[in-house]
Write an enzyme that holds these catalytic residues in place. Sequence first.
Site, PDB file in Angstrom:
ATOM      1  N   GLU A 198       0.827  -1.203   0.000  1.00 14.52           N
ATOM      2  CA  GLU A 198       0.000   0.000   0.000  1.00 14.52           C
ATOM      3  C   GLU A 198       0.863   1.255   0.000  1.00 14.52           C
ATOM      4  O   GLU A 198       1.982   1.255   0.502  1.00 14.52           O
ATOM      5  CB  GLU A 198      -0.889  -0.001   1.255  1.00 14.52           C
ATOM      6  CG  GLU A 198      -1.739  -1.255   1.332  1.00 14.52           C
ATOM      7  CD  GLU A 198      -2.684  -1.317   2.530  1.00 14.52           C
ATOM      8  OE1 GLU A 198      -3.452  -2.276   2.599  1.00 14.52           O
ATOM      9  OE2 GLU A 198      -2.652  -0.410   3.383  1.00 14.52           O
ATOM     10  N   CYS A 216       3.318   8.514   0.949  1.00 12.93           N
ATOM     11  CA  CYS A 216       3.861   7.581   1.941  1.00 12.93           C
ATOM     12  C   CYS A 216       3.999   6.229   1.244  1.00 12.93           C
ATOM     13  O   CYS A 216       3.013   5.636   0.804  1.00 12.93           O
ATOM     14  CB  CYS A 216       2.890   7.494   3.120  1.00 12.93           C
ATOM     15  SG  CYS A 216       3.390   6.290   4.366  1.00 12.93           S
ATOM     16  N   CYS A 245       6.426  -6.941   7.259  1.00  9.89           N
ATOM     17  CA  CYS A 245       7.484  -6.319   8.046  1.00  9.89           C
ATOM     18  C   CYS A 245       7.952  -7.311   9.096  1.00  9.89           C
ATOM     19  O   CYS A 245       7.159  -8.076   9.643  1.00  9.89           O
ATOM     20  CB  CYS A 245       6.948  -5.069   8.741  1.00  9.89           C
ATOM     21  SG  CYS A 245       8.242  -4.105   9.557  1.00  9.89           S
ATOM     22  N   CYS A 288       6.591  -4.822  15.772  1.00  9.72           N
ATOM     23  CA  CYS A 288       6.192  -3.818  16.770  1.00  9.72           C
ATOM     24  C   CYS A 288       4.770  -4.148  17.224  1.00  9.72           C
ATOM     25  O   CYS A 288       3.884  -4.378  16.402  1.00  9.72           O
ATOM     26  CB  CYS A 288       6.241  -2.414  16.169  1.00  9.72           C
ATOM     27  SG  CYS A 288       7.908  -1.948  15.647  1.00  9.72           S
ATOM     28  N   CYS A 328       1.660  -2.019  15.837  1.00  6.85           N
ATOM     29  CA  CYS A 328       1.537  -1.699  14.401  1.00  6.85           C
ATOM     30  C   CYS A 328       0.874  -2.856  13.676  1.00  6.85           C
ATOM     31  O   CYS A 328       1.283  -4.010  13.816  1.00  6.85           O
ATOM     32  CB  CYS A 328       2.925  -1.438  13.819  1.00  6.85           C
ATOM     33  SG  CYS A 328       2.875  -1.045  12.053  1.00  6.85           S
ATOM     34  N   GLY A 385       6.816  -1.895   6.112  1.00  7.51           N
ATOM     35  CA  GLY A 385       8.193  -2.376   6.058  1.00  7.51           C
ATOM     36  C   GLY A 385       9.206  -1.493   6.744  1.00  7.51           C
ATOM     37  O   GLY A 385       8.904  -0.385   7.181  1.00  7.51           O
ATOM     38  N   GLU A 386      10.414  -2.048   6.836  1.00  3.61           N
ATOM     39  CA  GLU A 386      11.523  -1.332   7.470  1.00  3.61           C
ATOM     40  C   GLU A 386      12.526  -0.984   6.362  1.00  3.61           C
ATOM     41  O   GLU A 386      13.276  -1.850   5.907  1.00  3.61           O
ATOM     42  CB  GLU A 386      12.153  -2.239   8.546  1.00  3.61           C
ATOM     43  CG  GLU A 386      13.473  -1.773   9.104  1.00  3.61           C
ATOM     44  CD  GLU A 386      13.471  -0.317   9.575  1.00  3.61           C
ATOM     45  OE1 GLU A 386      12.596   0.079  10.374  1.00  3.61           O
ATOM     46  OE2 GLU A 386      14.364   0.433   9.132  1.00  3.61           O
ATOM     47  N   SER A 440      12.166   6.634   7.425  1.00  2.00           N
ATOM     48  CA  SER A 440      11.885   6.390   8.841  1.00  2.00           C
ATOM     49  C   SER A 440      12.319   4.977   9.222  1.00  2.00           C
ATOM     50  O   SER A 440      12.037   4.019   8.506  1.00  2.00           O
ATOM     51  CB  SER A 440      10.382   6.555   9.089  1.00  2.00           C
ATOM     52  OG  SER A 440      10.075   6.274  10.431  1.00  2.00           O
ATOM     53  N   SER A 486      11.821   6.057  14.832  1.00  4.86           N
ATOM     54  CA  SER A 486      10.627   5.800  15.643  1.00  4.86           C
ATOM     55  C   SER A 486      11.084   5.424  17.044  1.00  4.86           C
ATOM     56  O   SER A 486      11.448   4.280  17.301  1.00  4.86           O
ATOM     57  CB  SER A 486       9.810   4.665  15.017  1.00  4.86           C
ATOM     58  OG  SER A 486       9.408   5.038  13.721  1.00  4.86           O
ATOM     59  N   ASN A 542      -3.142   5.453  16.527  1.00  2.77           N
ATOM     60  CA  ASN A 542      -4.365   5.153  15.782  1.00  2.77           C
ATOM     61  C   ASN A 542      -4.885   3.800  16.219  1.00  2.77           C
ATOM     62  O   ASN A 542      -4.220   2.780  16.006  1.00  2.77           O
ATOM     63  CB  ASN A 542      -4.071   5.140  14.282  1.00  2.77           C
ATOM     64  CG  ASN A 542      -3.677   6.514  13.793  1.00  2.77           C
ATOM     65  OD1 ASN A 542      -4.388   7.492  14.011  1.00  2.77           O
ATOM     66  ND2 ASN A 542      -2.512   6.611  13.164  1.00  2.77           N
ATOM     67  N   CYS A 597      -0.972   5.963   9.954  1.00  4.10           N
ATOM     68  CA  CYS A 597       0.221   5.298  10.481  1.00  4.10           C
ATOM     69  C   CYS A 597      -0.159   4.018  11.191  1.00  4.10           C
ATOM     70  O   CYS A 597      -1.040   4.018  12.050  1.00  4.10           O
ATOM     71  CB  CYS A 597       0.919   6.159  11.525  1.00  4.10           C
ATOM     72  SG  CYS A 597       1.492   7.721  10.940  1.00  4.10           S
TER      73      CYS A 597
HETATM   74  N1  SAH Z   1       9.556   0.620   9.972  1.00  9.52           N
HETATM   75  C1  SAH Z   1       9.734   2.041   9.876  1.00  9.52           C
HETATM   76  C2  SAH Z   1       8.800   2.640   8.869  1.00  9.52           C
HETATM   77  C3  SAH Z   1       7.327   2.567   9.236  1.00  9.52           C
HETATM   78  S1  SAH Z   1       6.905   4.143   9.734  1.00  9.52           S
HETATM   79  C4  SAH Z   1       9.606   2.674  11.256  1.00  9.52           C
HETATM   80  O1  SAH Z   1       9.290   1.955  12.182  1.00  9.52           O
HETATM   81  O2  SAH Z   1       9.892   3.858  11.404  1.00  9.52           O
HETATM   82  C5  SAH Z   1       5.472   3.950  10.552  1.00  9.52           C
HETATM   83  C6  SAH Z   1       5.369   4.962  11.675  1.00  9.52           C
HETATM   84  O3  SAH Z   1       4.064   4.819  12.201  1.00  9.52           O
HETATM   85  C7  SAH Z   1       6.341   4.656  12.800  1.00  9.52           C
HETATM   86  O4  SAH Z   1       6.840   5.834  13.372  1.00  9.52           O
HETATM   87  C8  SAH Z   1       5.463   3.950  13.819  1.00  9.52           C
HETATM   88  O5  SAH Z   1       5.967   4.143  15.124  1.00  9.52           O
HETATM   89  C9  SAH Z   1       4.133   4.613  13.580  1.00  9.52           C
HETATM   90  N2  SAH Z   1       2.988   3.772  13.926  1.00  9.52           N
HETATM   91  C10 SAH Z   1       2.874   2.435  13.801  1.00  9.52           C
HETATM   92  N3  SAH Z   1       1.665   2.028  14.227  1.00  9.52           N
HETATM   93  C11 SAH Z   1       0.995   3.123  14.621  1.00  9.52           C
HETATM   94  C12 SAH Z   1      -0.316   3.362  15.116  1.00  9.52           C
HETATM   95  N4  SAH Z   1      -1.174   2.373  15.289  1.00  9.52           N
HETATM   96  N5  SAH Z   1      -0.651   4.639  15.393  1.00  9.52           N
HETATM   97  C13 SAH Z   1       0.213   5.654  15.180  1.00  9.52           C
HETATM   98  N6  SAH Z   1       1.437   5.492  14.680  1.00  9.52           N
HETATM   99  C14 SAH Z   1       1.838   4.242  14.423  1.00  9.52           C
END
Ligand code: SAH
Length: 355
Positions: free
Chosen positions: A96, A109, A116, A120, A123, A164-165, A196, A219, A295, A338
């Site tokens: 996506e 984005c 991934c 986390c 997420c 993804g990372e 990120s 993050s 979120n 996010c």
């Molecule tokens: N893997 C990378 C790129 C993904 S960025 C990273 O971790 O940075 C996705 C961003 O959204 C990250 O900063 C993560 O902390 C944030 N995120 C993930 N799940 C979320 C949620 N449910 N609500 C708000 N932010 C979230």
Amino acid sequence: MKPKGTKLNLFGCTKQELVDLALKQGQPAFRGSQVFQWIYQKRVTAISEMSNLPLAWRDQLESECVIKMPTISRRHVSQDESIKYIFNLDDGSEVEAVYMKMTKGVTLCLSSQVGCAQDCSFCLTASMGFIRNLSCGEMVGQVFAIAQDIDLPVPFNVVMMGMGEPLLNLKNLQRMLKVLTDEHCFSLSPKRITVSTSGHARNLQKLAESEIVPRLAISLNATTDEQRDALMPVNLKWNIKELLEICRHLPLKPRERLTFEYVMIRDLNDSDADAKRLIRLVRGIRCKINLIPFNETPELNYQQSLLERIEAFHQILNQARVTNTVRWSKGRDIGAACGQLARPTSEPGAHILAV
Ligand code: SAH
């Protein structure tokens, strides 16, 4: 490397790679550059239409190569005008990307992997597990497919904050940076691209020391290792101290700052004590902090911090003169915010996200 028997996909090749290909096939270097322009500037996908190339070479290229990018399989438009795109990849996988209209222009984005591996706990993408890295063409292709769908104003901003990372797909990420910033592609300034990471410190350092350095975001999401271990398993590899030590010594350009993302989860990382620890952690690092209200999604047992907590946290950082903004995610009604990018179950109707 391409698997045996399949044609080389020229879409996703950097200019240098196309120059090398031209040379390998007995052509002068500038022919590679011409192919680059046909693909990324004139957006031609038929090699036969590359009219300034010698006919014989066109024939050879046609027999050995293809020009293929991901196709849009579905899209969802949000009330806030964001658009979530779901792309179909060659192997049937889906990823996506989100188009967002911001006050200052458009931001895309993009995803860097199918699924991934970071796991986390907050997420949704983590629930897919890791499937594979995206190729450079599949990352750049998300932009081109969107540009074919709508009138994409150039320049635009890119954030590698989809699925993804990105730093675990570093080589392809770096190729993508070369393509998007090339004068014969979108000529984007690297400042318009933000990468990120969940905290892969060594690769972060590699990226910061490489040829094209985008803006860097980390993050952080927690202020103690205990909290962060539970939220982000990557912390077991790079704990907060080690991660921030590397951040502290990254070679930033004048006036450039790192971004720390901090997802605000109710009663978990949003206390006054957290705000104060956060201030101490980032002291001496040129940075800004993006506070992202969590979120919510029905699959996950976390809640968004209360509004007054978010406000109090923001004020504590302000009082300590730590630059910070509260970032409300876009596209929350279409599962595009996010942490909501995941397999098709995150589409509206499957469960209204939330968010
Ligand atoms: N893997 C990378 C790129 C993904 S960025 C990273 O971790 O940075 C996705 C961003 O959204 C990250 O900063 C993560 O902390 C944030 N995120 C993930 N799940 C979320 C949620 N449910 N609500 C708000 N932010 C979230």
